[in-house]
Motif scaffolding. Structure first.
Motif, short mmCIF file in Angstrom:
data_model
loop_
_atom_site.label_atom_id
_atom_site.label_comp_id
_atom_site.label_asym_id
_atom_site.label_seq_id
_atom_site.Cartn_x
_atom_site.Cartn_y
_atom_site.Cartn_z
N VAL A 109 -31.92 -38.16 5.22
CA VAL A 109 -33.14 -38.10 4.41
C VAL A 109 -32.85 -37.91 2.92
N ASP A 110 -31.66 -37.44 2.58
CA ASP A 110 -31.28 -37.35 1.18
C ASP A 110 -31.18 -38.77 0.61
N ALA A 111 -31.98 -39.07 -0.40
CA ALA A 111 -32.04 -40.44 -0.93
C ALA A 111 -30.68 -40.93 -1.41
N LEU A 112 -29.86 -40.05 -1.97
CA LEU A 112 -28.54 -40.46 -2.45
C LEU A 112 -27.68 -41.02 -1.33
N SER A 113 -27.79 -40.44 -0.14
CA SER A 113 -26.96 -40.87 0.98
C SER A 113 -27.29 -42.28 1.44
N GLN A 114 -28.46 -42.79 1.06
CA GLN A 114 -28.90 -44.12 1.46
C GLN A 114 -28.51 -45.20 0.45
N GLN A 115 -27.96 -44.78 -0.68
CA GLN A 115 -27.68 -45.71 -1.77
C GLN A 115 -26.17 -45.94 -1.90
N THR A 116 -25.76 -47.12 -1.54
CA THR A 116 -24.32 -47.44 -1.55
C THR A 116 -23.71 -47.25 -2.93
N ALA A 117 -24.41 -47.71 -3.97
CA ALA A 117 -23.86 -47.58 -5.33
C ALA A 117 -23.68 -46.12 -5.71
N ALA A 118 -24.63 -45.27 -5.33
CA ALA A 118 -24.53 -43.84 -5.66
C ALA A 118 -23.36 -43.20 -4.93
N VAL A 119 -23.17 -43.55 -3.66
CA VAL A 119 -22.05 -43.00 -2.90
C VAL A 119 -20.72 -43.44 -3.52
N ALA A 120 -20.64 -44.71 -3.90
CA ALA A 120 -19.42 -45.21 -4.53
C ALA A 120 -19.13 -44.48 -5.84
N GLN A 121 -20.16 -44.23 -6.62
CA GLN A 121 -19.99 -43.51 -7.89
C GLN A 121 -19.53 -42.08 -7.66
N LEU A 122 -20.09 -41.42 -6.66
CA LEU A 122 -19.68 -40.05 -6.35
C LEU A 122 -18.22 -40.01 -5.91
N SER A 123 -17.84 -40.96 -5.08
CA SER A 123 -16.46 -41.03 -4.61
C SER A 123 -15.49 -41.22 -5.77
N GLU A 124 -15.84 -42.11 -6.69
CA GLU A 124 -14.98 -42.37 -7.85
C GLU A 124 -14.95 -41.17 -8.79
N HIS A 125 -16.12 -40.60 -9.05
CA HIS A 125 -16.20 -39.48 -10.00
C HIS A 125 -15.38 -38.28 -9.53
N HIS A 126 -15.47 -37.97 -8.25
CA HIS A 126 -14.77 -36.80 -7.72
C HIS A 126 -13.37 -37.14 -7.21
N GLU A 127 -12.98 -38.42 -7.29
CA GLU A 127 -11.69 -38.87 -6.78
C GLU A 127 -11.53 -38.44 -5.32
N MET A 128 -12.59 -38.68 -4.56
CA MET A 128 -12.66 -38.24 -3.18
C MET A 128 -12.99 -39.45 -2.30
N PRO A 129 -12.04 -39.93 -1.50
CA PRO A 129 -12.30 -41.11 -0.67
C PRO A 129 -13.33 -40.84 0.42
N VAL A 130 -14.03 -41.88 0.84
CA VAL A 130 -14.98 -41.80 1.94
C VAL A 130 -14.26 -42.27 3.20
N SER A 131 -14.16 -41.38 4.18
CA SER A 131 -13.43 -41.71 5.41
C SER A 131 -14.30 -42.41 6.43
N ALA A 132 -15.62 -42.12 6.40
CA ALA A 132 -16.52 -42.70 7.40
C ALA A 132 -17.95 -42.66 6.91
N VAL A 133 -18.75 -43.54 7.47
CA VAL A 133 -20.19 -43.55 7.25
C VAL A 133 -20.84 -43.24 8.59
#
Length: 259
Positions: free
Chosen positions: A37-61
């Motif tokens: 339900v968190d709107a950010l979690s539904q937005q691919t671009a936002a998730v990609a930006q968070l991953s890049e900003h925090h230098e934290m890879p996404v292991s799974a969706v």
């Protein structure tokens, strides 16, 4: 090398953005994104930006297949999985976590096993089907609410997930389940639970599933998938209390999983 990741749902009611921040600060290796339900979690671009900003890879969706996410990304279940795959590709994740269908999703359930295999073939991703549990209002026998079954070891899935809180409700031994799944076990939701009808998602070590024994078994058996902490911190009285639970969970995982 197996990474120890943090599920974004572990910081609820804080946001997906906060989850990436906690993961970086505490020292997790990766993040699993729960599309919810968190709107950010539904937005691919936002998730990609968070991953890049925090230098934290996404292991799974984690696909939006919970009761309270039934309308996230529409109501068509295969469409949800396809969108989850699109996000996974865009953010560099190799795995999509999915629950088996609810019993009232009969058309979806009828072709679920074959459909998951087809999605894996067409997307190149692992769709790791998660263990669920019979629904029960007390300690009495539960009702089968998932099709084809709540236990993924009963079907021919190529990739599966074990969630320790779900196993606690089902009164299933997690080491025995891991042995049944063998090399098909690719993903772990590390948490804990007790002999309760509630999906507790406790900090590992605070329940009765034998989470320490389970991690040692994984290490001894050569497990090389992803381990993701998926705990409930909703009752944390402060950010400091939530962070302490997240830190304790990571320390527990690293103490007992030693390949």
């Amino acid at each position: 090398m197996t990474r120890i990741g943090l599920s974004t749902v572990s910081v609820y009611p804080e946001s997906t953005a906060h989850a990436f921040g906690y993961a970086r600060t505490i020292g997790y290796d990766a993040v699993e994104v729960m599309v919810g339900v968190d709107a950010l979690s539904q937005q691919t671009a936002a998730v990609a930006q968070l991953s890049e900003h925090h230098e934290m890879p996404v292991s799974a969706v984690h696909a939006p297949c919970l009761l309270f996410t039934q309308r996230v990304w529409g109501t068509e279940p295969w469409g949800k999985l396809e969108r989850s795959a699109e996000m996974a590709h865009a953010v560099g994740a190799a795995t999509v976590v999915v629950h088996p269908p609810f019993r009232w999703q009969r058309d979806y359930a009828a072709t679920f096993v074959e459909g998951i295999a087809k999605l894996e073939a067409t997307t190149g991703l692992a769709f790791a089907v998660e263990n669920m549990y019979p629904w029960r209002a007390s300690s009495r026998r539960g009702m089968q609410m998932y099709l084809p079954h709540w236990d993924p070891s009963t079907e021919d899935y190529a990739n599966t997930t074990i969630d320790l809180s779900h196993a606690a409700i089902a009164k299933d031994d997690v080491v025995a389940m891991a042995q049944r799944l063998g090399s098909r076990l690719r993903h772990i939701h590390l948490t804990d639970g007790t002999d309760s009808a509630k999906d507790e998602h406790l900090v590992p070590g605070r329940g009765t599933t034998g989470a320490d024994r389970f991690l040692r078994h994984l290490a001894a058996s050569g497990f090389d998938g992803e381990i993701v902490l998926e705990i409930n911190t909703r009752k944390a009285s402060s950010k400091q209390s939530r962070e302490a639970d997240l830190r304790e969970s990571l320390e527990f995982a690293r103490e007992h999983f030693r390949p």
